[in-house]
Structure formats: C-alpha cells, structure tokens
Design an enzyme around this catalytic site. Structure first.
Site, PDB file in Angstrom:
ATOM      1  CE1 TYR A  24      -8.744  -1.072  10.033  1.00  0.00           C
ATOM      2  CE2 TYR A  24      -9.223  -0.222  12.348  1.00  0.00           C
ATOM      3  CZ  TYR A  24      -8.558  -0.156  11.307  1.00  0.00           C
ATOM      4  OH  TYR A  24      -7.486   0.448  10.993  1.00  0.00           O
ATOM      5  N   GLY A  66       0.777  -1.100  -0.089  1.00  0.00           N
ATOM      6  CA  GLY A  66      -0.034  -0.168  -0.127  1.00  0.00           C
ATOM      7  C   GLY A  66       0.980   1.299  -0.090  1.00  0.00           C
ATOM      8  N   GLY A  85       1.405   4.629   3.908  1.00  0.00           N
ATOM      9  CA  GLY A  85       2.391   3.580   3.149  1.00  0.00           C
ATOM     10  C   GLY A  85       3.421   4.774   2.250  1.00  0.00           C
ATOM     11  N   GLY A  90      -0.995   7.818   1.531  1.00  0.00           N
ATOM     12  CA  GLY A  90      -1.404   7.609   2.947  1.00  0.00           C
ATOM     13  C   GLY A  90      -0.115   7.453   3.561  1.00  0.00           C
TER      14      GLY A  90
END
Length: 296
Positions: free
Chosen positions: A165, A22, A28, A26
């Site tokens: 989550y 990722g 990452g 963001g």
C-alpha cells in the site's frame, strides 16, 4: 494557502465536467456530491454499476455512471475509448488498502495495479480531453513506501500488505511529480495535483483479511477518523482551488485534521530520478504512455 476552506468556497462548476473514480462510496462519493452541488456534470467511474446507480440517484444535479475496473486494463481502455468531449477535472480517487496478496486481471500486484497502474493508464488515455486538472489521491502512508523498481509487483520480496500500500501511494505522488513535468514541457496549461484525506472513516479500511487488524482499524475509525465529507476536502481543494501544478493538499491541523491546505511530503516523493524511472516502468507494464500531442 487556505486556513478555513470548506465546500462553501468551491466556485461555480456550472458547465464543467468531472470524472471521479470510485465515486459510489466514501471519499469519492463525498467528492462527487460536492462537485455536483456546485453545478458540475459528474461521472461516477465505478466497478459496480448497480451500486454506482444507487449512489447517483441520491446526488444533486447531473450525475451519470460508467463502468471502470482499474484492476483490468481492458476496462480502463474501454472507458477512455468511450469518452468524447472535454473533461475539466479527473479525480483519481479509487483505491484499495492493505489487502491480502492478489493479482489484477493483467497479473500485477493488486494494490500497485489498482492504485497506481490503473490510474496511470486512465490518466494518459484521457489526457487529450482534460482541460484543467488531474487530481490523484495519495495518503500520508506514502511516507512508509519504497519504490523497488526491479520488483514493483512483489514477485521476489516477501509480500507485505502495508508495504505494498505504501509503495502504491508513493507511486501516486511520483506520478503527479512526473506528470506535471511532462505537462509543463508540453506547454499544457493542465495541472497535476495530489491530495490526502488524513484518516477518514470509509470502507477503505477493514479488508485486510485479519480480524485483529480490521478490528483495530474499526476502532480507529470511531475514535480518531474524520468523516468522509471532511476527508474529501483536500481532494476538492486540489481540484478547484488556484494551486500550483505539483501541489499536495491535505488537512492542515494536528492529528491529520483541519481545513485543507498545501502540505509537505517525504523526500522520496520529490525524487525526480525515481519518478522518471517509475514512469518508464509503468508505461512498459501498462502499454500506455504520455500522449504524443496535447491541446495547449
């Protein structure tokens, strides 16, 4: 423990290779940028190669892009099969948060399958190449998670986006716990660490499918959250600082802010028995297990 640690404290990463899942946006992307700026060869492992290439073009140093869809185990296997040479640091960063109920390509609940199982399989497949560190990005919302071993994929329970989550983020910490135990038993010098960003403003939020929820998250991003660059600091700390295997890094200040340091986790995240049982279940579901042998 650090009291004022920043990217200026990252030691030279010249000659080292890092994979960041990722890594195109963001946390990452911020992680990849800092590692590349310190001299590392960075591989962005991303689902969308076009977006990954656009991100890589704006980063310093040696950066490449490879396709990886954590919600498809065939993609995970293909990524690992294509890897040659040493891998100093694997940053298991990619994830989704509180999304509507859906399934991965292989039929797993989407958040558990992406956030935990995909990284579980990827890590174990790449582990023979790893020389230094596996960093798994969890969340303080692991505290709300509960591991239901006979219903990991939400087939019997009424689906809860936030509950799913929380389960996946607790699974991340239990994975780190059991991975470190296995690495130690195997005589490996590789360390398994974990990190959480606090509340960082990224595109992770805002995909719940609910206008009210997404609006509330957007407001929180504006009023409370730190930047992606600040949120990435605990991940970077867990990746390059001299911390013990099994460590959990996070912001050390109030309101989930401040410089990265080693932080506490819930009692459930220390449960060795559940960690071992989750590992067994994850290996059965993914068809991937701890390597039979590792370099020492």
């Amino acid at each position: 423990m650090a009291t004022s640690w920043t990217t200026a404290d990252i030691p030279s990463q010249a000659g080292r290779t890092a994979v960041v899942t990722g890594g195109n946006s963001g946390l990452g992307l911020a992680t990849a940028r800092a590692l590349a700026a310190a001299g590392a060869r960075v591989v962005l492992a991303v689902r969308d190669e076009a977006r990954g290439s656009a991100a890589a073009a704006a980063l310093p140093g040696e950066v490449e892009v490879r396709r990886l869809d954590l919600a498809d185990l065939s993609s995970v296997r293909a990524f690992a099969a294509g890897w040659t040479g040493d891998l100093d640091v694997l940053v298991a960063n990619a994830g989704i948060m509180a999304v509507p109920q859906a399934r991965t390509t292989d039929g797993f609940e989407l958040q558990f399958g992406t956030n935990h199982l995909g990284h579980f399989a990827l890590t174990n497949l790449l582990l023979p190449h790893v020389t230094d560190r596996v960093v798994t990005v969890s969340s303080m919302l692991h505290r709300s998670g509960r591991i239901v071993l006979d219903d990991l994929n939400w087939e019997r329970r009424r689906y809860s986006a936030s509950g799913a989550y929380g389960q996946s983020k607790l699974a991340n910490l239990l994975f780190t716990l059991e991975l470190q135990r296995r690495l130690t038993d195997a005589g490996s010098a590789v360390r398994a660490t974990a990190a959480h960003p606090g509340w960082a403003a990224t595109n992770l939020q805002g995909r719940s499918g609910s206008r009210v929820t997404d609006a509330a998250m957007a407001l929180g991003n504006r009023l409370v959250a730190v930047s992606a660059e600040q949120g990435a600091l605990p991940t970077l700390y867990a990746a390059v600082a001299d911390v013990p295997g099994g460590s959990f890094a996070g912001p050390g200040g109030r309101l989930l802010r401040g410089a990265p340091t080693l932080v506490d986790r819930s009692a459930a995240a220390f449960d060795d028995g559940t960690a071992r049982r989750l590992w067994t279940a994850s290996a059965e579901l993914s068809g991937v297990d701890f390597p039979a042998s590792l370099p020492r």
